[in-house]
Design a protein around this motif. Structure first.
Motif, PDB file in Angstrom:
ATOM      1  N   THR B  39      30.765  39.170  37.394  1.00 47.99           N
ATOM      2  CA  THR B  39      31.447  38.283  36.397  1.00 47.99           C
ATOM      3  C   THR B  39      32.483  39.321  36.057  1.00 47.99           C
ATOM      4  O   THR B  39      33.866  38.761  36.030  1.00 47.99           O
ATOM      5  CB  THR B  39      30.580  37.903  35.069  1.00 47.99           C
ATOM      6  OG1 THR B  39      29.581  37.191  35.421  1.00 47.99           O
ATOM      7  CG2 THR B  39      31.348  37.371  33.945  1.00 47.99           C
ATOM      8  N   PHE B  40      32.495  40.518  35.742  1.00 48.27           N
ATOM      9  CA  PHE B  40      33.486  41.373  35.023  1.00 48.27           C
ATOM     10  C   PHE B  40      34.509  41.478  36.378  1.00 48.27           C
ATOM     11  O   PHE B  40      35.688  41.480  36.224  1.00 48.27           O
ATOM     12  CB  PHE B  40      33.327  42.516  34.243  1.00 48.27           C
ATOM     13  CG  PHE B  40      32.992  43.765  35.251  1.00 48.27           C
ATOM     14  CD1 PHE B  40      33.916  44.260  35.609  1.00 48.27           C
ATOM     15  CD2 PHE B  40      31.806  44.276  35.161  1.00 48.27           C
ATOM     16  CE1 PHE B  40      33.519  45.604  36.277  1.00 48.27           C
ATOM     17  CE2 PHE B  40      31.309  45.445  35.809  1.00 48.27           C
ATOM     18  CZ  PHE B  40      32.214  45.801  36.530  1.00 48.27           C
ATOM     19  N   ARG B  46      40.798  38.305  39.411  1.00 51.68           N
ATOM     20  CA  ARG B  46      41.381  36.879  39.564  1.00 51.68           C
ATOM     21  C   ARG B  46      41.842  36.314  38.203  1.00 51.68           C
ATOM     22  O   ARG B  46      42.293  35.218  38.585  1.00 51.68           O
ATOM     23  CB  ARG B  46      40.316  35.975  40.173  1.00 51.68           C
ATOM     24  CG  ARG B  46      39.746  36.533  41.594  1.00 51.68           C
ATOM     25  CD  ARG B  46      40.745  36.304  42.722  1.00 51.68           C
ATOM     26  NE  ARG B  46      41.153  35.062  42.788  1.00 51.68           N
ATOM     27  CZ  ARG B  46      42.100  34.236  43.490  1.00 51.68           C
ATOM     28  NH1 ARG B  46      42.743  35.439  44.137  1.00 51.68           N
ATOM     29  NH2 ARG B  46      42.451  33.388  43.487  1.00 51.68           N
ATOM     30  N   GLY B  47      41.684  36.870  37.014  1.00 52.80           N
ATOM     31  CA  GLY B  47      42.112  36.423  35.967  1.00 52.80           C
ATOM     32  C   GLY B  47      41.221  35.601  35.006  1.00 52.80           C
ATOM     33  O   GLY B  47      40.128  35.596  35.528  1.00 52.80           O
ATOM     34  N   LYS B  48      41.794  35.278  33.962  1.00 53.99           N
ATOM     35  CA  LYS B  48      41.014  34.669  32.769  1.00 53.99           C
ATOM     36  C   LYS B  48      40.200  33.438  33.387  1.00 53.99           C
ATOM     37  O   LYS B  48      39.161  33.203  32.855  1.00 53.99           O
ATOM     38  CB  LYS B  48      41.383  34.749  31.549  1.00 53.99           C
ATOM     39  CG  LYS B  48      42.912  34.170  31.365  1.00 53.99           C
ATOM     40  CD  LYS B  48      43.387  34.376  29.996  1.00 53.99           C
ATOM     41  CE  LYS B  48      44.906  33.884  29.982  1.00 53.99           C
ATOM     42  NZ  LYS B  48      45.754  34.344  30.705  1.00 53.99           N
ATOM     43  N   LEU B  87      42.626  41.294  30.871  1.00 53.83           N
ATOM     44  CA  LEU B  87      43.210  42.400  31.654  1.00 53.83           C
ATOM     45  C   LEU B  87      43.751  42.325  32.959  1.00 53.83           C
ATOM     46  O   LEU B  87      44.403  43.271  33.532  1.00 53.83           O
ATOM     47  CB  LEU B  87      41.947  43.829  31.904  1.00 53.83           C
ATOM     48  CG  LEU B  87      41.390  44.028  30.512  1.00 53.83           C
ATOM     49  CD1 LEU B  87      40.185  45.004  30.774  1.00 53.83           C
ATOM     50  CD2 LEU B  87      42.471  44.838  29.664  1.00 53.83           C
ATOM     51  N   TYR B  88      43.683  41.226  33.655  1.00 55.77           N
ATOM     52  CA  TYR B  88      44.173  41.100  34.913  1.00 55.77           C
ATOM     53  C   TYR B  88      45.625  41.098  34.970  1.00 55.77           C
ATOM     54  O   TYR B  88      46.683  40.825  34.145  1.00 55.77           O
ATOM     55  CB  TYR B  88      43.817  39.395  35.441  1.00 55.77           C
ATOM     56  CG  TYR B  88      44.577  38.778  36.606  1.00 55.77           C
ATOM     57  CD1 TYR B  88      44.223  39.697  37.749  1.00 55.77           C
ATOM     58  CD2 TYR B  88      45.380  37.906  36.426  1.00 55.77           C
ATOM     59  CE1 TYR B  88      44.929  38.832  38.998  1.00 55.77           C
ATOM     60  CE2 TYR B  88      45.982  37.326  37.658  1.00 55.77           C
ATOM     61  CZ  TYR B  88      45.419  37.765  38.896  1.00 55.77           C
ATOM     62  OH  TYR B  88      45.923  37.604  40.102  1.00 55.77           O
ATOM     63  N   GLN B  89      45.948  41.967  35.997  1.00 50.18           N
ATOM     64  CA  GLN B  89      47.542  42.492  36.415  1.00 50.18           C
ATOM     65  C   GLN B  89      48.032  43.457  34.932  1.00 50.18           C
ATOM     66  O   GLN B  89      49.261  43.684  34.959  1.00 50.18           O
ATOM     67  CB  GLN B  89      48.266  41.153  36.541  1.00 50.18           C
ATOM     68  CG  GLN B  89      47.983  40.662  38.006  1.00 50.18           C
ATOM     69  CD  GLN B  89      48.879  39.357  38.311  1.00 50.18           C
ATOM     70  OE1 GLN B  89      49.810  38.823  37.300  1.00 50.18           O
ATOM     71  NE2 GLN B  89      49.353  39.084  39.564  1.00 50.18           N
ATOM     72  N   LEU B 156      36.064  41.459  49.700  1.00 49.98           N
ATOM     73  CA  LEU B 156      35.622  39.882  50.022  1.00 49.98           C
ATOM     74  C   LEU B 156      36.952  39.192  49.411  1.00 49.98           C
ATOM     75  O   LEU B 156      37.620  38.495  50.024  1.00 49.98           O
ATOM     76  CB  LEU B 156      34.556  39.512  49.115  1.00 49.98           C
ATOM     77  CG  LEU B 156      34.137  38.072  49.648  1.00 49.98           C
ATOM     78  CD1 LEU B 156      33.553  38.013  50.896  1.00 49.98           C
ATOM     79  CD2 LEU B 156      33.078  37.608  48.574  1.00 49.98           C
ATOM     80  N   ASN B 157      37.331  39.745  48.262  1.00 49.79           N
ATOM     81  CA  ASN B 157      38.649  39.049  47.548  1.00 49.79           C
ATOM     82  C   ASN B 157      39.989  39.285  48.537  1.00 49.79           C
ATOM     83  O   ASN B 157      40.677  38.262  48.850  1.00 49.79           O
ATOM     84  CB  ASN B 157      38.897  39.845  46.081  1.00 49.79           C
ATOM     85  CG  ASN B 157      40.184  39.226  45.617  1.00 49.79           C
ATOM     86  OD1 ASN B 157      40.057  37.883  45.494  1.00 49.79           O
ATOM     87  ND2 ASN B 157      40.829  39.934  44.767  1.00 49.79           N
TER      88      ASN B 157
END
Lengths: 285, 172
Positions: B39-40, B46-48, B87-89, B156-157
């Motif tokens: 999850t985290f 990938r963002g919220k 926190l993404y980016q 994987l991402n």
């Protein structure tokens, strides 16, 4: 900038809606109790065969490691087992005569049969559930094998837990050491009633709590504690564990202490389910 | 589409690994919380939006597979996914300290939530014993395994992003 704000607002709304939906689900499942378990069935039934095959793979590897054990060791073991077998045979012949006597006396007293005469089904533990806070485990037998909600689960002659969820080919068992489990029990000699209650705080030391024993009761150190006839879910006469360190409470009315469970919960692999629930037993009578 | 299938498979595999393999090993007394790591990781990478949806999916999945109340785990996993997505980016995902610290914080949040709603409200106050017996062992084991799982999710991402980029180019 405006577009960014819009997207942010949108996700906020989705989050809010999802939160409300989930809170609603919690309330609905809480208020309906155990009656809506069938909705889980589809998903879990699909997972269960995979779990069984994982268990199979594990058995295969333990099998290999066992086969490679030292020959000398194995021979010694065979000898020891043969000696034990002889001893056990002797014991069986002793017991069978005693059992005959017991049945005679039971007939005289018109007592209910002991739990050893209920029909049972063996099962294998295939998973430990969701995290370390709750002592639940999954077994590989379900409604197809005749398992129903609230059936008692034993392991090595002691009470291990109770079935709290049944699927087609699996069931979930909550063990008696789980923090929110209470079992009404009696001491084996004096028949003094008490409550055995799971407690996560004590679990690391290997025992659970025993409470509400009457003040005038005398329970010996390491006396057997068995399930009571007054329990609404547990069949009477099943061994739970051994009481110790019983002391008078500060209210001078009740006593409490600790109980060592008869079952080794850290190494639970095979269990036995009694195919009879307390409610069905009461209805028959 | 490929991303959706990949994520669902990843969650399913981690769940099976968590409950049927790692949970049953006789020499480990505790079970690592792999779904929380997933999850985290997805929230961070990938963002919220995706973090939130992955979290909600993981939580509801756990709810469905256990005997508890439906939606109880769903809520906390969803919020953890969402918060990591914030926190993404904003932070560099390649620094190895990032997953360790995040894993620690998320685990702390998760255990605090369970303690309050399932124990404190029933009058069980032994946080010291719970910390010793349950929270700390799980935290340490999850963090150790979490670093590798986070790396796997990142790999994987990367593969999926490459694939998406290529198919987008082809489309043009």
């Amino acid at each position: 900038m405006k577009r960014k704000l819009k997207i942010f607002l949108k996700i906020k709304y989705i989050l809010m809606i999802l939160t409300i939906v989930m809170l609603g689900l919690v309330v609905v499942t809480y208020s309906m109790g155990g009656s809506i378990y069938s909705y889980k069935n589809m998903l879990s039934s699909a997972i269960s065969p995979i779990r069984n095959s994982i268990q199979g793979i594990r058995d295969f590897f333990t099998g290999i490691s066992e086969r490679n054990a030292d020959r000398e060791e194995l021979l010694a073991e065979v000898e020891a087992l043969q000696a034990e077998n002889e001893e056990l045979r002797q014991q069986i012949s002793d017991f069978s005569s005693e059992k005959y006597e017991l049945n005679e006396l039971r007939d005289l007293l018109n007592l209910a049969q002991s739990y050893s005469e209920y029909s049972t089904v063996g099962a294998t533990v295939i998973a430990k559930n969701t995290g370390n806070w709750f002592y639940e485990f999954t077994i590989d037998k379900g409604s197809e094998d005749g398992i129903e909600l609230d059936m008692n689960v034993l392991a090595r002659g002691g009470l291990a837990g109770i079935v709290t969820d049944v699927g087609k080919n699996y069931s979930i068992v909550t063990s008696i050491i789980a923090d929110d489990m209470n079992v009404s029990a009696v001491s084996s000699t004096g028949r003094d009633s008490c409550i055995v209650s799971g407690d996560l705080e004590l679990l690391d030391e290997g025992y659970i709590r025993l409470m509400y024993l009457p003040g005038d009761a005398s329970v010996g150190e390491y006396e057997r504690i068995i399930t009571s006839t007054t329990s609404s879910k547990y069949l009477p006469g099943i061994l739970i564990g051994y009481a110790f360190n019983i002391t008078m409470d500060s209210n001078e009315l009740t006593q409490s202490g600790y109980l060592i469970p008869a079952v080794d919960f850290a190494h639970l692999e095979h269990v036995v389910v009694i195919q009879k629930t307390k409610t069905s037993m009461l209805q028959e009578e | 589409m490929l991303r959706l299938i990949g994520t669902v498979l990843l969650i399913l595999l981690s769940y099976l690994l968590q409950t049927s393999v790692l949970g049953m090993l006789p020499f480990i007394q505790t079970t690592p919380n792999l779904l929380l790591v997933i999850t985290f990781s997805i929230g961070l990478l990938r963002g919220k939006e995706e973090g939130m949806i992955t979290g909600a999916f993981c939580g509801l999945f756990l709810d469905l597979m256990s005997g508890g109340y439906l939606g109880f785990y769903g809520l906390i996993y969803m919020y953890i996914g969402f918060m990591c997505g914030l926190l993404y980016q904003h932070i560099d995902v390649d620094i190895p300290l990032v997953p360790i610290v995040l894993c620690f914080v998320c685990q702390a949040l998760y255990h605090f939530y369970i303690f309050i709603f399932r124990f404190l409200l029933r009058g069980r106050l032994g946080i010291g014993a719970y910390l010793n017996n349950i929270i700390l062992p799980e935290l340490v084991l999850t963090t150790v395994i979490g670093i590798f799982l986070y790396g796997a999710v990142m790999l994987l991402n990367g593969v999926l992003e490459d694939y998406e980029k290529r198919s987008a180019l082809k489309f043009v």
